[in-house]
Design an enzyme around this catalytic site. Structure first.
Site, PDB file in Angstrom:
ATOM      1  CD  GLU A 192      27.143 -37.932  80.093  1.00 22.03           C
ATOM      2  OE1 GLU A 192      27.988 -38.553  79.427  1.00 22.03           O
ATOM      3  OE2 GLU A 192      26.364 -37.109  79.572  1.00 22.03           O
TER       4      GLU A 192
ATOM      5  CE1 TYR B 132      32.030 -36.743  78.351  1.00 21.00           C
ATOM      6  CE2 TYR B 132      31.368 -38.679  79.627  1.00 21.00           C
ATOM      7  CZ  TYR B 132      31.075 -37.698  78.682  1.00 21.00           C
ATOM      8  OH  TYR B 132      29.841 -37.653  78.105  1.00 21.00           O
TER       9      TYR B 132
ATOM     10  CG  ASP C  61      32.274 -37.872  74.352  1.00 17.87           C
ATOM     11  OD1 ASP C  61      32.611 -37.012  73.497  1.00 17.87           O
ATOM     12  OD2 ASP C  61      31.122 -38.346  74.404  1.00 17.87           O
TER      13      ASP C  61
ATOM     14  CB  SER D 141      32.662 -67.081  70.427  1.00 22.31           C
ATOM     15  OG  SER D 141      33.202 -68.043  69.558  1.00 22.31           O
TER      16      SER D 141
END
Length: 354
Positions: free
Chosen positions: A33, A116, A134, A293
């Site tokens: 999770e 959660y 969620d 980047s």
């Protein structure tokens, strides 16, 4: 048949064959999770399997070093999650012999575990009646009950949690929560939901009113802050310098290639520390390779690499003379990505080698 029963039947027939669902163990459910936060299932699965293989129990995770955990977490990003699960494992080992308590309040005391994750672990591992909330579940609930408020609003989580609790299948809470998440991930998609395949199509208020494209309502995320930064590549033979500052703006608690920001800064948090400033003023630093980047949370950076070759002992003596609260070490270049487990390390190497 109730909507909850329809959803449960659909889940039994259509659930994806995912490794972390094979055993209802609190530890593995917890790890899965946490990994799934900010990470797609396809990208997470191989990393989850290797992580569990390396740290098969709470005790093995608790006895590991932070560097070992960060290295195993490489590729998932958001490294504070890795540090938190290690802290959580230590807490569970010290207070509950490595097991998860079956009380929501006690689970919420574990470092790094929020509402959660606590609800997901308790419902899926122990079939306790806690509904999860969620992003996928919020979307399903918003359409099913036509929740027309901004789901990013201050009261949204509280109101949606009430809907989730009321809709929970008390007979199979763990499977129900997984079914809600599965429905949001595979059927009730953000765009172009597959309503004709949905087991709840006859119960969905948004579908009955032809408004699935209008909910959930979300305010636009703020644009990424664009900034310029320089990485210091300070090498000595086949080694390169890594540093760990006490309170950096990013990548806290990690040994990193030293870097600093240039141009107009958003706040004092981004200002160059005295230590990095001294490094950047060492003589003969020159551009290395190409620019690249890199994105961290709501920031988009354009990185330049500057550096030079140094005498290791002389630079160590120089750094030591500054008497700053700083840690540093030299690592083999081929071990850089292992010692600095961030895609920033790989991008820097690629920029230098090009």
């Amino acid at each position: 048949m109730t909507p909850q029963e329809k959803l449960y039947s659909w889940f039994l027939l259509n659930q994806r064959d995912l490794t972390f669902r094979k055993k209802k163990q609190a530890y593995s459910i917890w790890i899965s999770e946490v990994m799934l936060q900010q990470t797609r299932v396809a990208a997470m699965l191989p990393l989850y399997e290797s992580f569990i293989k390396k740290f098969p129990t709470v005790e093995t995770l608790a006895s590991s070093s932070e560097e070992e955990v960060l290295s195993a977490w490489k590729g998932l990003g958001y490294y504070s999650r890795a540090r938190n699960i290690r802290k959580g494992a230590i807490f569970l080992s010290q207070n509950y012999n490595g097991s998860f308590p079956k009380d929501l309040g006690k689970v919420l005391e574990v470092p790094g575990i929020g509402p959660y994750t606590a609800r997901a672990v308790l419902s899926i591992a122990y079939d306790l009646p806690f509904a999860v909330l969620d992003g996928n579940v919020k979307r399903v609930l918003s359409r099913l009950f036509l929740y027309e408020k901004n789901i990013l609003g201050s009261n949204a989580d509280k109101e949606l949690q009430i809907l989730a609790d009321e809709f929970l299948n008390l007979k199979y809470p763990g499977d129900h929560n997984q079914a809600m998440m599965e429905l949001g991930a595979t059927i009730c998609l953000p765009e172009n939901p597959k309503c004709l395949l949905c087991p709840l199509q006859q119960d969905c208020i948004a579908l009955s009113k032809n408004r699935t494209d209008q909910v959930p309502i979300r305010t636009k995320e703020k644009k990424k802050l664009e900034m310029t930064a320089k990485i210091l590549w300070m090498e000595a033979g086949d080694e390169v310098l890594l540093v760990k500052e006490k309170s950096p703006r990013f990548l806290k608690g990690m040994f990193v290639l030293p870097f600093y920001f240039e141009g107009e800064l958003p706040s004092e948090e981004y200002e160059t520390s005295p230590f990095i400033s001294k490094l950047s003023l060492l003589p003969d630093l020159r551009p290395y390779g190409k620019t690249f980047s890199h994105t961290i949370t709501h920031h988009k950076f354009k990185f330049f690499v500057i550096g030079n070759s140094f005498n290791k002992q002389k630079l160590n003596d120089e750094i030591s003379s500054w008497k700053k609260d700083i840690e540093w070490k030299w690592v083999k270049k081929e071990k850089l990505e292992e010692e600095f487990p961030s895609s920033l390390a790989k991008k820097t190497l690629n920029a230098i080698l090009k």
